[in-house]
Scaffold this active site. Sequence first.
Site: not given
Ligand code: AHR
Length: 664
Positions: A196, A314
């Site tokens: 990110e 994610e």
């Molecule tokens: O999964 C929680 C958070 O969500 C992670 O650390 C980040 O990559 C995303 O914003």
Amino acid sequence: MKKLVTIALIFGLSVNVINSQANKNVAEIDASKAKQKISKYIYSHFSEHLGHCIYEGIWVGENSTIPNKNGIRTDVVEALKKIQIPSLRWPGGCFADEYHWKDGIGPRNLRPSMINTNWGGVTEDNSFGTHEFMELCNQLGCEPYISGNVGSGTIQEMSQWVEYLNSDNVSPMTQLRKQNGRDKSWGVKFWGVGNETWGCGGNMKPDYYSDLALHFSSFLKNYGSNNLRKIMVGPSDEDYNWTETVMKEIGTNMWGLSLHSYTWANTKSATDFDEAGWFDVLNKTLRMETLVTKHSEIMDKYDPAKSVALAVDEWGTWYAVEPGTNPGFLYQQNTLRDALVAGINLNIFNNHCDRVRLAAIAQVVNVLQAVILTDKEKMILTPTYHVFDMYKVHQDALLVPTSLQCEDYTFNQKSVPSLNMSTSIDKNGVMHITICNLHATKEQVLTCNLKGYDVSKITGEIISADKLNAHNTFDKPNEIGIKAFTKFKTTKTGVDVTLPAHSVVMLTVDGKRQVSDMTIKPKNPKAGLKYDLYEGTWTKLPNFTTLTAVKQGVATEMDVIKGFPELNFGVVYKGLIKIEKDGMYDFGLSSDDGSRLIINDECIISNDGLHGMVEMQGSSYLQKGYHKFEVQFFQGGGGAGLQLFIQGPDMNKQLIPASMLWYE
Ligand code: AHR
């Protein structure tokens, strides 16, 4: 009026959802079109130094009273082994871009502490570090996926981590590893170049990140035969500009591009909701279809051969934390609604397996849409766990393109398709159909027309419950799980299934795939392959049939070096592949530059374009006997290489042996 929504393109075939007002649900499932493998890595998980994911959820330390092996809790490992998790992402998340790996090696009592600024401001004592993570992956039998620190780390730091993990040379890093008790390298493949970086990983703009990613990437070396699969930071949700820029700048110089997208309901409770909350979350989940389709379309512009994977590393639900828990720990319960979210997302990834070749749910234990929750020595499996257990049969199976026509589920004037599904055939020829009925209150009868498959027996499983918010607790751990399901009947054309409201169902269809005889009967086969050599300068494989070969011969193996020019040539190997046993064969075609594998006049792997040594995979069901076989290759500038791997019934993955290559 019928509304046609294209949800995926698989080998040129549209998988369509047609929302019909008529009360008729029909799925056309054509086994003869099964070609594309569903990568097992779609079923990956994510573990971050966040709340009680690593500490307590996984790591309890050797001296804990909780049963553990080398400090890692045994109950969690056993549960995760059952769902065959193929890879695990670590150490973050946002944590990755403030993690300095050297703080997490060596004697634990000497490791420095840090503040976990992203997640609750707690003190991280670094007792779980590189060796502990590799031990975890070893116990789980899964591939490690490490996210390196781009945001606050240096190129030297990341490059040394790769060397520490993967090199067997004599060097300060390998010496350090040996001092810390590990002699042999681990051979880590999946490598995230930041996390990110558009947000917590550095607030960068996409062109700045692209430059930085290429800069970091140049110093992440391959050691021995290990090829790093570099995953660059991709977009969040609908940030199509990020994808466009990174694909334009980095193109095929990466294994994968990540996509992060959560199903947000972060002011709402995970367990306390009514039908409005049910509908809202499932409606938001279906957005994944659009995201994957649109990001893939952009990637297609820069990478038409689809050599770069879209890695949805994610995904999952994000609700308000459980009352009384630390807001920075993201601890939430998990209900039947989450089971539907998991089932829908996994169906979407399966249906897009031509581009989506890795996905990781966030997160594995005690954080967000966890598959496992722990409370001291207690552990429960969530409804989402049971979906992963049910769906594990799709791992590395062949996607069967499916077109679905179904009723709408309408709530408060908004509509979604009531059904969502995917189908695959595994290596033993068994078909699995996974179907989600999103409707909160209405059962759905679905007619499945099966083509190209002779059915002998069908069995079923279901995840459902009376209440939409059914969930397991530490006091009642078995409120919801997988049960046997029998509400289906075979028909002349396949099977009719009655899906209860709010359910995830799987049908296991035993039988035989109908395959036409593709073998040929050569009169006098000879060992080797014929080859035609061409000269020319290309950026993609040319149409060799329009060119005149400068040299012809017979090769006993595929080889691009001996006797060939160094640059600017193409070669076509043609002949027969001899198969000893009917079954599914997986091929890996690795080349620098472009290549293509064609069997029985069908393109099995396209690995086209100017690039370094990149492996692409494809599969084909082959009967015992000889089959038409062709490999095309071209060499532009830089290095050159061509390797074809094969894996099949009674064959481990290996370079294709000369004994399988023939010509007439
Ligand atoms: O999964 C929680 C958070 O969500 C992670 O650390 C980040 O990559 C995303 O914003």
